[in-house]
Scaffold this active site. Structure first.
Site, mmCIF file in Angstrom:
data_model
loop_
_atom_site.group_PDB
_atom_site.id
_atom_site.type_symbol
_atom_site.label_atom_id
_atom_site.label_comp_id
_atom_site.label_asym_id
_atom_site.label_seq_id
_atom_site.Cartn_x
_atom_site.Cartn_y
_atom_site.Cartn_z
ATOM 1 N N SER A 93 24.756 93.739 -10.181
ATOM 2 C CA SER A 93 25.813 93.880 -11.032
ATOM 3 C C SER A 93 27.066 93.697 -10.066
ATOM 4 O O SER A 93 27.247 93.028 -9.506
ATOM 5 C CB SER A 93 26.064 95.037 -12.152
ATOM 6 O OG SER A 93 26.921 94.543 -13.202
ATOM 7 N N ASP A 194 21.350 88.208 -20.876
ATOM 8 C CA ASP A 194 22.153 89.308 -20.214
ATOM 9 C C ASP A 194 23.198 89.529 -21.044
ATOM 10 O O ASP A 194 24.144 88.989 -21.038
ATOM 11 C CB ASP A 194 22.672 89.161 -18.767
ATOM 12 C CG ASP A 194 23.037 90.184 -18.052
ATOM 13 O OD1 ASP A 194 23.784 91.029 -18.378
ATOM 14 O OD2 ASP A 194 23.124 90.166 -16.655
ATOM 15 N N HIS A 224 20.057 92.988 -18.423
ATOM 16 C CA HIS A 224 20.937 93.052 -17.334
ATOM 17 C C HIS A 224 20.326 93.904 -16.295
ATOM 18 O O HIS A 224 20.272 93.582 -15.106
ATOM 19 C CB HIS A 224 22.480 93.596 -17.655
ATOM 20 C CG HIS A 224 23.210 93.682 -16.816
ATOM 21 N ND1 HIS A 224 23.862 92.730 -15.931
ATOM 22 C CD2 HIS A 224 23.982 94.976 -16.206
ATOM 23 C CE1 HIS A 224 24.622 93.161 -14.968
ATOM 24 N NE2 HIS A 224 24.786 94.354 -15.184
#
Length: 259
Positions: A93, A194, A224
Site C-alpha cells: 500500500s 481491493d 487489500h
C-alpha cells in the site's frame, strides 16, 4: 505511548542479501511480519521498521507527515546497504509508494522492488476536501483490515487522522513525479478486489516507471492486505524467487543459512 502488542518493528541478521519491508498507512509491521519471518528463515537479512506515528494511537499519527515516514525507511535502507551486498525493498500500500521513492532516489543501492497493492493516489471527492476538512474534522473512518480470509485481522487504527491523510496525498504527488526515475526490476502483485486501493494505482505505476524487468501478478483470492490473506503464501514464494533470480547467492548451500 507504548506500541500496540504485535505492532513492534522486526529485524533479523542474516546473510549478505537484505530486504527492507515498508508497511502501510495507519497500519503496522504486523501486516508484513509473516512475510518478514519467511524471508528471515531463508537466511536473508531483514528490516521491518515501525513508521513514526503508527502502531500506538491515531492521535500520535496526527503529528506526523510523509517526511517522517520516508525518513524512517531511508535510514533503514542506508543501514542495510552498509552491511549487505544487495538490498531489495518490499512494500504494501503506502509502503509501496515509500519503496518506489527509495528506488528513485537511491538508484543502484536498491536491487529490486516487490510491491503489493501499491498506492499512488487518494481517490474520491473527499481527497479534494482534505486541505480544508482537516481543520474542521480530526478523523474519518479507518481503512485497516480489508482482508477476505476469515479470522485474519490487521493491527491498525480504526480512524484515519486527516492531517496525516492530507500529507499522504501530497506524498503521492511527489512519488508520481519521480516514477520515471525508477529503473530497477519490479514485481507488482495486486488484488482485483481491493476496497482501499483500486487496480488503477498499480496500472499507473506500471505505466510510468522506467523499469524494463517487470512482472505483474493478480491476487484473485485476496483483498487489500493480501500479505495476511489467502494469497500470502504465493506472495512470499514469488518474492523469494524474484530475489533468487537477481541475487544468485540466495538459496545456495551455505549462504541461505546466513552468516
Amino acid at each position: 505511548m507504548p506500541v500496540l502488542p504485535g505492532a513492534e518493528p522486526y529485524r533479523h541478521e542474516g546473510g549478505e542479501v537484505g530486504v527492507l519491508l515498508c508497511h502501510g498507512f495507519t497500519g503496522s509491521p504486523q501486516s508484513l511480519r509473516p512475510w518478514a519471518e519467511y524471508l528471515a528463515e531463508r537466511g536473508l537479512t531483514v528490516s521491518l521498521p515501525l513508521l513514526p506515528g503508527h502502531g500506538t494511537r491515531w492521535e500520535d499519527m496526527q503529528l506526523t507527515g510523509w517526511q517522517d515516514w520516508y525518513a524512517e525507511v531511508d535510514r533503514e535502507l542506508r543501514a542495510l546497504t552498509a552491511r549487505c551486498a544487495q538490498v531489495f525493498v518490499f512494500g504494501l500500500s503506502m509502503g509501496g509508494a515509500l519503496s518506489l521513492r527509495l528506488a528513485a532516489r537511491h538508484g543502484a543501492d536498491v536491487a529490486g522492488l516487490v510491491l503489493v497493492n501499491p498506492a499512488n493516489k487518494v481517490h474520491g471527492l473527499s481527497a479534494y476536501a482534505l486541505p480544508v476538512a482537516r481543520h474542521l474534522v480530526r478523523t474519518t473512518k479507518g481503512i485497516a483490515s480489508d482482508i477476505a480470509k476469515p479470522g485474519s485481522a490487521e493491527i491498525g487504527y480504526d480512524r484515519v487522522p486527516l492531517h496525516a491523510a492530507h500529507s499522504l496525498r501530497r506524498f503521492f504527488r511527489v512519488v508520481d513525479a519521480e516514477l520515471p526515475q525508477v529503473t530497477q526490476p519490479l514485481l507488482v502483485l495486486h488484488s482485483p478486489q481491493d476496497h482501499v486501493v483500486p487496480p488503477a494505482d498499480s496500472a499507473r505505476i506500471l505505466g510510468r516507471v522506467s523499469s524494463t524487468d517487470v512482472t505483474e501478478l493478480l491476487l484473485e483470492q485476496s483483498y487489500h492486505v493480501a500479505t495476511l490473506d489467502h494469497d500470502a503464501d504465493r506472495i512470499f514464494a514469488e518474492s523469494y524467487a524474484f530475489i533468487g533470480r537477481l541475487a544468485p547467492s540466495v538459496g545456495k548451500e551455505g549462504t541461505a543459512a546466513g552468516g
